[in-house]
Scaffold this motif. Structure first.
Motif, short mmCIF file in Angstrom:
data_model
loop_
_atom_site.label_atom_id
_atom_site.label_comp_id
_atom_site.label_asym_id
_atom_site.label_seq_id
_atom_site.Cartn_x
_atom_site.Cartn_y
_atom_site.Cartn_z
N GLU A 175 0.83 -1.20 0.00
CA GLU A 175 0.00 0.00 0.00
C GLU A 175 0.86 1.26 0.00
N HIS A 176 1.96 1.21 0.72
CA HIS A 176 2.89 2.35 0.73
C HIS A 176 3.48 2.54 -0.66
N PHE A 177 3.84 1.45 -1.31
CA PHE A 177 4.40 1.53 -2.66
C PHE A 177 3.38 2.12 -3.63
N ALA A 178 2.13 1.66 -3.52
CA ALA A 178 1.07 2.18 -4.39
C ALA A 178 0.84 3.67 -4.13
N LYS A 179 0.89 4.07 -2.87
CA LYS A 179 0.65 5.47 -2.52
C LYS A 179 1.75 6.38 -3.07
N THR A 180 3.01 5.98 -2.88
CA THR A 180 4.10 6.82 -3.36
C THR A 180 4.12 6.89 -4.89
N THR A 181 3.70 5.81 -5.52
CA THR A 181 3.62 5.81 -6.98
C THR A 181 2.54 6.77 -7.46
N ALA A 182 1.36 6.69 -6.81
CA ALA A 182 0.23 7.53 -7.22
C ALA A 182 0.49 9.01 -6.94
N GLU A 183 1.27 9.30 -5.89
CA GLU A 183 1.50 10.69 -5.50
C GLU A 183 2.70 11.32 -6.20
N ALA A 184 3.36 10.55 -7.06
CA ALA A 184 4.54 11.09 -7.75
C ALA A 184 4.14 12.30 -8.60
N SER A 185 4.91 13.36 -8.49
CA SER A 185 4.59 14.59 -9.22
C SER A 185 5.21 14.60 -10.62
N ILE A 252 -3.58 -9.18 -0.59
CA ILE A 252 -2.25 -8.92 -1.13
C ILE A 252 -2.25 -9.08 -2.65
N THR A 253 -2.91 -10.12 -3.14
CA THR A 253 -3.02 -10.34 -4.58
C THR A 253 -3.71 -9.16 -5.26
N ALA A 254 -4.78 -8.67 -4.64
CA ALA A 254 -5.51 -7.53 -5.20
C ALA A 254 -4.65 -6.27 -5.21
N SER A 255 -3.84 -6.09 -4.17
CA SER A 255 -2.97 -4.92 -4.09
C SER A 255 -1.90 -4.96 -5.18
N ILE A 256 -1.33 -6.12 -5.40
CA ILE A 256 -0.32 -6.27 -6.46
C ILE A 256 -0.94 -5.98 -7.82
N LEU A 257 -2.13 -6.51 -8.06
CA LEU A 257 -2.82 -6.28 -9.33
C LEU A 257 -3.10 -4.79 -9.53
N HIS A 258 -3.50 -4.11 -8.46
CA HIS A 258 -3.79 -2.68 -8.52
C HIS A 258 -2.53 -1.90 -8.92
N THR A 260 0.38 -3.05 -10.38
CA THR A 260 0.92 -3.38 -11.70
C THR A 260 0.03 -2.87 -12.82
N SER A 261 -1.29 -2.90 -12.60
CA SER A 261 -2.21 -2.39 -13.60
C SER A 261 -2.02 -0.88 -13.78
N GLY A 262 -1.86 -0.18 -12.67
CA GLY A 262 -1.69 1.27 -12.73
C GLY A 262 -0.39 1.66 -13.42
N VAL A 263 0.67 0.92 -13.11
CA VAL A 263 1.96 1.21 -13.75
C VAL A 263 1.91 0.90 -15.23
#
Length: 267
Positions: A175-185, A252-258, A260-263
């Motif tokens: 979740e931290h990884f997803a957050k920092t990725t989404a908040e990247a400027s 955890i599986t859902a978080s990984i999918l979220h 990788t899909s976003g990236v």
């Protein structure tokens, strides 16, 4: 009377202040104490000639004997909980994509990720060693054999708490990884294209990115590595077994999918 009050107070703490699996390790000793106290309640009065002897026996059984061992085990068991809780608190170790004003090169991202995930793996490995040490210490203080039902139930309970901690810390990490990725400027990775004479130059080279299978594949590999950290933990009940299946947890599986899909979409 003061010694007897101390016996009763300590006994009540022992009966109500322990987890069921902790109490089970001392069941036979508790039965002896209960039998002794019941005998005092029915056969001994303050006028009995053996009243003083009874108080000393009860004090030795409860306060000097059982109480110390139970306190040591309860404290050690609480220390295991503290170790497990520390995993979630230490999961914000991934590179922050807002650290730089510019997009990061793949080499920089790879270096930062490896560096920080290696540190976190060391935290988990050191924690595993500490938990095993605490378990061995608890066993040395418990009135139990490793093959007794009480001990098996105790280590099964510890295993369940460790596995839950591994799940929560892994999910928190993702979740931290997803957050920092989404908040990247800015983009996680940038490719500059320049026209030099008659040729177009991409930096980093596009064929290099293709050889590396692209950013999304790299991120997918990182996510899988995060989810595999639980495999570093050994079961208390079986030192050779690991928590490989932690990464198969639905959340955890859902978080990984979220992630990788976003990236993949961003790429």
């Amino acid at each position: 009377r003061g010694m007897l009050d101390n016996v009763v107070r300590t006994y009540n703490i022992l009966r109500t202040g322990l987890r069921p699996t902790e109490q089970a390790l001392f069941r036979e000793q508790f039965d002896v104490v209960v039998g002794t106290l019941q005998r005092g309640a029915t056969d001994v009065t303050w006028l009995s000639h053996n009243a003083r002897d009874f108080v000393h026996v009860a004090y030795g059984l409860v306060v000097r004997g059982l109480s110390r061992k139970v306190e040591v085990i309860a404290d050690s068991n609480a220390s295991i909980d503290a170790v497990i809780a520390s995993w979630v608190n230490g999961t914000t170790v991934l590179p922050s994509f807002t650290d730089s004003k510019h997009a990061l090169r793949m080499e920089k991202l790879q270096h930062e990720f490896r560096l920080r995930i290696t540190r976190y793996k060391k935290v988990i490995t050191d924690s595993d060693i500490e938990i095993q040490r605490l378990i061995n210490f608890i066993f040395s203080e418990a009135f139990s054999s490793r093959h007794s039902p009480a001990w098996r139930d105790f280590v099964t309970d510890v295993d369940a708490r460790i596995e839950q901690g591994a799940r929560e810390s892994t999910l928190h990490l993702l979740e931290h990884f997803a957050k920092t990725t989404a908040e990247a400027s800015h983009p996680i990775l940038e490719v500059t294209v320049e026209l030099l004479a008659s040729e177009v130059v991409a930096n980093p080279p596009l064929d290099e990115l293709a050889h590396r299978e692209g950013v999304s594949e790299y991120v997918a590999t990182w996510c899988d590595e995060m989810a595999s950290i639980g495999s570093l933990l050994r079961r208390v009940s079986n030192h050779t077994a690991t928590f490989e299946h932690v990464k198969e947890d639905e959340a955890i599986t859902a978080s990984i999918l979220h992630i990788t899909s976003g990236v993949a979409e961003a790429c």
